[in-house]
Scaffold this active site. Structure first.
Site, short mmCIF file in Angstrom:
data_model
loop_
_atom_site.label_atom_id
_atom_site.label_comp_id
_atom_site.label_asym_id
_atom_site.label_seq_id
_atom_site.Cartn_x
_atom_site.Cartn_y
_atom_site.Cartn_z
N LEU A 175 -24.14 -34.22 8.04
CA LEU A 175 -23.68 -35.39 7.28
C LEU A 175 -24.69 -36.53 7.24
O LEU A 175 -24.43 -37.55 6.62
CB LEU A 175 -22.36 -35.90 7.88
CG LEU A 175 -21.15 -34.98 7.72
CD1 LEU A 175 -19.96 -35.55 8.46
CD2 LEU A 175 -20.81 -34.80 6.25
N ARG A 176 -25.84 -36.34 7.94
CA ARG A 176 -26.79 -37.45 7.99
C ARG A 176 -27.30 -37.83 6.61
O ARG A 176 -27.46 -39.01 6.29
CB ARG A 176 -27.95 -37.11 8.93
CG ARG A 176 -28.89 -38.29 9.14
CD ARG A 176 -29.94 -38.01 10.20
NE ARG A 176 -29.39 -38.08 11.53
CZ ARG A 176 -29.29 -37.05 12.37
NH1 ARG A 176 -29.72 -35.86 12.00
NH2 ARG A 176 -28.79 -37.21 13.57
N ALA A 177 -27.57 -36.84 5.75
CA ALA A 177 -28.06 -37.14 4.41
C ALA A 177 -27.06 -37.98 3.63
O ALA A 177 -27.43 -38.96 2.95
CB ALA A 177 -28.38 -35.85 3.66
N ASP A 198 -35.29 -34.42 10.21
CA ASP A 198 -34.01 -34.78 9.60
C ASP A 198 -33.51 -36.13 10.10
O ASP A 198 -32.76 -36.82 9.40
CB ASP A 198 -32.98 -33.69 9.91
CG ASP A 198 -31.62 -34.01 9.31
OD1 ASP A 198 -31.50 -34.02 8.09
OD2 ASP A 198 -30.67 -34.26 10.09
#
Length: 634
Positions: free
Chosen positions: A252-254, A167
């Site tokens: 929230l990385r995406a 991820d």
């Protein structure tokens, strides 16, 4: 090269690679904004992954370095360490820079990154996003710039990255060699020409190609030097968040990477503001690897599923409220100067996405709960603790502390700690020589991994199909958390005239599912051959730091030669003498019982459990628990 390629090294041109347009785009986006967090190239060997990474370094401003990180690199080699010579000769505490410093301004490439120690992958990803390397250790505090394009590549057959690390890669690309013979021939022609091998084209195509590639490289170099990430409108941020939720991305990385990648794509095309077309273009690079929930899910989201999510999110936007007088409208977002928005800078037409295909069915028994507690020699067996094993001391892994030197110990010398101790003495005794009391030894820790070897009887005796089904489902079940526990699983079948390794040691559910579609049954029972193959595997992987554990799924019958049973008992005793722990799952159905499996277990000095009531889920839970119990006790 581990220290980076010299500026004058001749590299195959980036634009000369045939196809691979998704990979080319991902690398260019990283060049515009390294803060996206690295690109992972997943795919087969020989598909130009390294060539593209090297070629990108040629397009970056200045004499950009290309640093190839070897799998055996230590933490000191990566981040830097104490300058031993300066400390011993002048008493100065300073730092010898590592590979992160060498990669500043260029490309840092890690082949087979899925095999690199987790803590090193964490460091790489941290620094690639921040652009700074911070060394706080051994009494040294040192910071330096480390702004580079991080490129990792992997062959999924060697095992997957843990989801937590996967991820953290900003972008991921499925990469494969073309299946079009004309494209393949063109790729070979270009490589031969680059290597100085004569190519007879009759039409002078190769010199013309050289000129075109040189001109294209100059244009792309200028584009990358001038490109800056574009502004991201509020509406686009909201769309990115809806899209991330639509594919089930966690955290929230995406959302953040979608926005940064869209901004980089707009900047790459000379536009000041990113829009929905930019979001469409980068969505599959950002999201395909972020939808996995369990090891039995596909490693990447199927292209058609992702395309549907993008269409549903972008094309069917909720009705927006009109902007207030104080809020700028779309016309205020800024000019869209530059090339036409559908222009792709110096790349060839993008092929259809390569990769995941349809969702694969879940493994046999993987969705069932054990009907009851299994029993081990030490009492009831509850479910094994999921996740990684406790770290084990060893010569490899991360340095966790240093200890006083102990004669006869096999621990390596902790050089930095030893030098620091000697330097402290020399501050009072300038002529002091190294003494035993100065020596410090390194204590390193790495996750302890095991190799679970299933040895299954596929002969023609009664219940062969059930044994094969149990073995296949159990192998897939064991791989269910192998990516977290650092375990590998292998499967040896014996039946007919021989024994063979049908699943080489792997941590990948996908590889196991593909290799274990069916196990042929029938013929004699060469049990001794199966045990000997298991011992060979155990010895080979023990040398690589894995603790082997052999699980025999058989009724203990052996046939094929007059002495087949005696040979099998000798082979079982050889496993015991080699220090290989194990377990026998007794599949006997005969009445009265012959007890041959129990004799086999006694020769192995291993527990023997009845397999008649075990389904794959229960069997894998039992094996996990007993193997962990036995191996942790050693």
């Amino acid at each position: 090269m581990t220290s980076g390629s010299a500026p004058g090294d001749r590299r195959f041109p980036f634009a000369a690679v045939v196809g691979q347009d998704d990979a080319k785009l991902a690398l260019q986006l990283l060049a515009v904004d390294p803060g996206i967090g690295g690109v992972l190239l997943r795919g087969e060997k020989g598909s130009a992954k390294t060539t593209l990474a090297r070629g990108l370094a040629d397009l970056l401003p200045g004499e950009a370095p290309f640093v190839d990180l070897p799998l055996g690199a230590t933490e000191d080699r990566l981040i830097g360490t104490i300058d031993v010579a300066a400390l011993l000769t002048g008493g100065e505490l300073s730092v010898t820079p590592g590979l992160l410093a060498a990669a500043d301004g260029g490309v840092l490439y890690v082949d087979e990154i899925n095999l690199l120690a987790d803590h090193l992958v964490d460091m790489l990803l941290d620094v690639s996003v921040s652009g700074r390397n911070r060394i706080e250790r051994d009494g040294v505090s040192h910071h330096h710039d480390a702004r580079f394009v991080l490129v990792g590549s992997m062959n999924p057959e060697e095992g997957e990255l843990r989801p937590q690390l996967l991820d953290r890669f900003g972008l991921s690309v499925q990469i494969a060699a073309s299946r079009d013979p004309l494209d393949r021939a063109e790729a070979v022609r270009r490589r031969l020409h680059f290597d100085g091998v004569g190519v007879d084209t009759e039409d002078g195509a190769m010199p013309a190609l050289d000129d075109a590639l040189a001109a294209g490289a100059d244009r792309l170099r200028a584009t990358l030097a001038a490109a800056r990430p574009a502004a991201v409108p509020n509406e686009l941020i909201e769309t990115a968040s809806r899209l991330a939720l639509a594919v089930g991305a966690e955290g929230l990385r995406a959302d953040l990477v979608l926005c940064r990648a869209a901004a980089a794509n707009a900047g790459l095309h000379g536009r000041a503001v990113a829009d929905e077309d930019d979001l469409r273009r980068v969505a599959h690079l950002v999201l395909a690897h972020r939808s996995r929930r369990s090891p039995f899910d596909p490693p990447v989201l199927a292209p058609e599923q992702l395309a549907d999510a993008v269409d549903d999110t972008i094309d069917r936007q909720p009705d927006a409220e009109p902007p207030s007088p104080d809020q700028p409208g779309p016309a205020d977002d800024g000019p869209t100067a530059g090339p036409e928005r559908d222009h792709q800078p110096d790349t060839e037409p993008r092929p259809a996405p390569v990769g995941a295909g349809a969702t694969t069915p879940m493994a046999v028994g993987a969705d069932r709960r054990p009907p009851g507690d299994a029993v081990s020699p030490n009492g009831p067996v509850g479910p094994a603790t999921a996740g990684r094993r406790s770290p084990a001391d060893g010569d490899g892994g991360r340095l966790v502390r240093d200890v006083a030197f102990e004669s006869g110990s096999t621990r390596p010398i902790a050089v930095a700690a030893t030098v620091r101790r000697l330097a402290e003495r020399r501050s009072h005794e300038p002529e002091a020589e190294v003494e035993v009391g100065d020596l410090r030894q390194a204590v390193r820790a790495r996750p302890a991994g095991s190799l679970l070897i299933l040895v299954v009887d596929t002969s023609g005796s009664m219940g062969a199909d059930q044994r094969a089904e149990l073995a296949t489902g159990t192998a897939l079940g064991l791989l269910g958390d192998a990516y977290e526990r650092r375990d590998h699983v292998a499967l040896v079948r014996f039946g007919g005239d021989d024994a063979e390794v049908v699943l080489a040691p792997t941590g990948s559910v996908e590889v196991a599912r593909n290799r274990l579609t069916s196990l042929e049954t029938g013929g004699a029972t060469p049990l001794a051959d199966g045990l000997r193959r298991a011992l060979e595997l155990a010895r080979s992987r023990r040398d690589r730091g894995r603790s082997p554990f052999v699980v025999v799924i058989s009724d203990g019958r052996a046939s094929g030669t007059p002495d087949a049973l005696d040979e099998a008992l000798v082979a079982a005793a050889d496993l015991r003498r080699a220090g290989v722990a194990g377990l026998v799952l007794d599949c006997e159905r005969a009445v009265p019982r012959l007890g041959l499996a129990r004799r086999l277990a006694e020769a192995m000095a291993s527990p023997c459990l009845p397999a008649s009531e075990l389904d794959p889920a229960t069997a894998s839970t039992t094996i996990r628990t007993i193997s962990q119990e036995v191996l942790d006790a050693r």
